[in-house]
Design a protein around this motif. Sequence first.
Motif, short mmCIF file in Angstrom:
data_model
loop_
_atom_site.label_atom_id
_atom_site.label_comp_id
_atom_site.label_asym_id
_atom_site.label_seq_id
_atom_site.Cartn_x
_atom_site.Cartn_y
_atom_site.Cartn_z
N HIS A 86 0.81 -1.33 0.03
CA HIS A 86 -0.05 -0.26 -0.40
C HIS A 86 1.03 1.52 -0.05
N LEU A 87 1.51 1.47 0.86
CA LEU A 87 3.05 2.33 1.02
C LEU A 87 3.91 2.54 -0.27
N ALA A 88 3.82 1.03 -0.85
CA ALA A 88 4.20 1.58 -2.13
C ALA A 88 3.77 2.32 -3.23
N LEU A 89 2.64 1.23 -3.82
CA LEU A 89 2.01 2.75 -4.35
C LEU A 89 1.74 4.14 -4.10
N LEU A 90 1.38 4.41 -2.94
CA LEU A 90 1.19 5.93 -2.57
C LEU A 90 2.41 6.83 -2.96
N ARG A 91 3.39 6.03 -2.50
CA ARG A 91 4.93 6.29 -2.86
C ARG A 91 5.56 7.43 -4.38
N GLN A 92 4.44 6.05 -5.19
CA GLN A 92 5.25 5.76 -6.52
C GLN A 92 4.22 7.49 -6.73
N THR A 93 3.07 6.88 -6.12
CA THR A 93 1.76 8.97 -6.42
C THR A 93 2.56 9.96 -6.18
N ALA A 94 2.96 10.12 -5.32
CA ALA A 94 3.50 11.02 -3.85
C ALA A 94 4.99 12.08 -5.13
N GLU A 95 5.96 10.26 -6.00
CA GLU A 95 6.83 10.50 -7.38
C GLU A 95 5.90 11.14 -8.13
N ARG A 96 5.39 10.46 -8.34
CA ARG A 96 4.81 11.39 -10.01
C ARG A 96 3.86 12.53 -10.41
N LEU A 97 3.44 12.95 -8.86
CA LEU A 97 2.63 14.36 -8.85
C LEU A 97 3.28 14.98 -7.94
N GLY A 98 5.06 14.91 -7.24
CA GLY A 98 5.64 15.97 -6.58
C GLY A 98 4.77 16.25 -6.11
N SER A 99 4.63 15.16 -5.05
CA SER A 99 3.72 16.06 -3.62
C SER A 99 4.91 16.43 -2.35
N PRO A 100 4.87 17.91 -2.17
CA PRO A 100 6.10 17.97 -1.48
C PRO A 100 6.10 16.96 -0.07
N TRP A 101 4.59 16.71 0.66
CA TRP A 101 4.73 15.71 2.00
C TRP A 101 3.06 15.16 1.29
N VAL A 102 3.24 14.28 2.33
CA VAL A 102 2.05 13.18 2.20
C VAL A 102 1.03 12.70 3.92
N SER A 103 -0.18 13.37 3.40
CA SER A 103 -0.85 13.62 5.00
C SER A 103 -1.72 12.52 4.91
N GLU A 104 -1.43 11.87 6.63
CA GLU A 104 -3.10 11.04 6.34
C GLU A 104 -3.52 11.13 7.70
N HIS A 105 -4.83 10.48 8.42
CA HIS A 105 -5.21 10.31 9.06
C HIS A 105 -4.46 9.95 10.83
N LEU A 106 -4.51 11.18 11.40
CA LEU A 106 -4.42 10.71 13.60
C LEU A 106 -5.60 9.37 13.98
N SER A 107 -5.87 8.70 13.08
CA SER A 107 -7.16 8.04 13.34
C SER A 107 -6.71 6.54 13.37
N ILE A 108 -8.25 5.61 13.66
CA ILE A 108 -8.50 4.21 13.64
C ILE A 108 -9.33 3.37 12.26
N ALA A 109 -8.92 2.61 11.70
CA ALA A 109 -9.69 1.52 11.04
C ALA A 109 -10.41 1.02 10.96
N GLY A 110 -10.08 0.13 12.55
CA GLY A 110 -10.83 -1.00 12.97
C GLY A 110 -9.94 -1.45 13.49
N THR A 111 -9.40 -2.96 13.52
CA THR A 111 -8.52 -3.52 14.16
C THR A 111 -8.01 -4.22 12.70
N PRO A 112 -7.05 -5.33 13.42
CA PRO A 112 -5.86 -6.15 12.20
C PRO A 112 -6.47 -6.74 11.26
N HIS A 113 -7.41 -7.16 11.77
CA HIS A 113 -8.12 -7.91 10.74
C HIS A 113 -9.47 -7.61 10.42
N GLN A 114 -10.15 -6.40 10.91
CA GLN A 114 -11.52 -6.25 10.61
C GLN A 114 -11.46 -4.47 9.85
#
Length: 477
Positions: A86-114
Amino acid sequence: MTFHPPKLGVGMIYATALRPFLERRPDALDVLEIEPQTLWLADDPIDGPFFEFTPGVDLYADLPGHKLVHSVGVPLGGTRSPDNAHLALLRQTAERLGSPWVSEHLSIAGTPHQSAGFLLPPLQTEAGVAQAVANITKFAGGVGRPVAVETGVSYLSRKPFEMPDGCFVSQVVENADCGILLDLHNLYCNHRNGRLDWDEFLSQIPLDRVWEVHLAGGEERDGFWLDSHSGTIPDELTARSLEVLQSLPNLGALNFEIFDTFLERFTNEEFDRTVDDLRYLWSETGAATTDARPAALAPPAPKPAPDPAQWDAVLTDAVWKAETQVAEWEENAEALTLYAFLARSFRGSILARSLPRLLRYLLLRDGAAVETRLKRFYKDSDPKLYAPLECKAFADWLRHDGEADAWALALLDYDIALLEIIRRGAPIVVSFPGDPTTVFEGLAIRDLAKTPPPRPWEVEILPDVFAVEDFAQASPS
């Protein structure tokens, strides 16, 4: 932290509904914020593999102005560790778009399996800080860019064992050595809903780490002000934001958020007023006469407290199993009920957009009973996050639930085929119990009075413009 973000200017979250406004005013925005996972497919919502729709990213790259990557698929506050592929794809996108930084939420998305299927608040204890710091460190290494974490909204009251919201954010970003995406509408919600005090929160965070600010509109429901991204910025929020932005020396971007369904209803006047407000606020950035530092951090939270894994599991179960009467959180019964409603509404919107013919057919056939049926599906099946996976899960559940209407099943197959055709890269044949033209016309006018003669009929759907080769897949490192 030695990173000093470039001064990009004002912008909005990009959606196709923004195009008419930009065609009318091509110089209105300096920045377009891109949510890359909206162009992804996955074989599994948690484990992948993940596939990026490359022509869509190319389209983003060709748009005018600066681009910022705002991840919406790897929340960093919980016990689910970011996936390497997942991170590798994000990295490709950030490089392609020239994004100076990448942001993500300080939240939770569930458990590791749900999957929770909705952003939920993290555990604000020392253990929660350590968990978030570990996730941010891995995320930053994976995307190869400086990282800013977004401050969230929480409809829960703060628990006695939790540290104040601002202290939690401060400890996380200082220990992870990252930036802050300060969502002022989230802060406005938390203040208005009584979770925290606006000024106290701001006094607790390191303002020099704020690289980006989000503003949005909301609405009231069941006694809560919601972060619904549903309209223009409230006047009160605009006024309060002015003072905040004057105290942000390292602000690199000021972005407005609105969901595309609401953006489609935006008038030219509302767009112009929003851009004018953003421009004025941006002009005042860093104009404060004080360089006051954050207030001292609060002492460690009192014990006992749950560990992050228990916290994630309780919240996820409360949202998806409708167990909102959690004994330890009796005071949050209304908030948990709200989260359950919002999560189901979000999930329902995925089905409504992705299975439009089936859902309209069922609504015309069964009326209000469709909602009851969907509630059973939500209870029986965890969220899948990606539209094709969610719809495939619903298709399997619908057949197991005893759906025997040949037209309903054919329309289901047709809608699913339209989702799968690119990934398959080959034609798909869908069988109907009769000529579907009459039924399609009836769905368009919400009238199923005419039924075509029963005669086997097949429709072949072709891949058309795009093919499976247009999807890029990153290999886990």
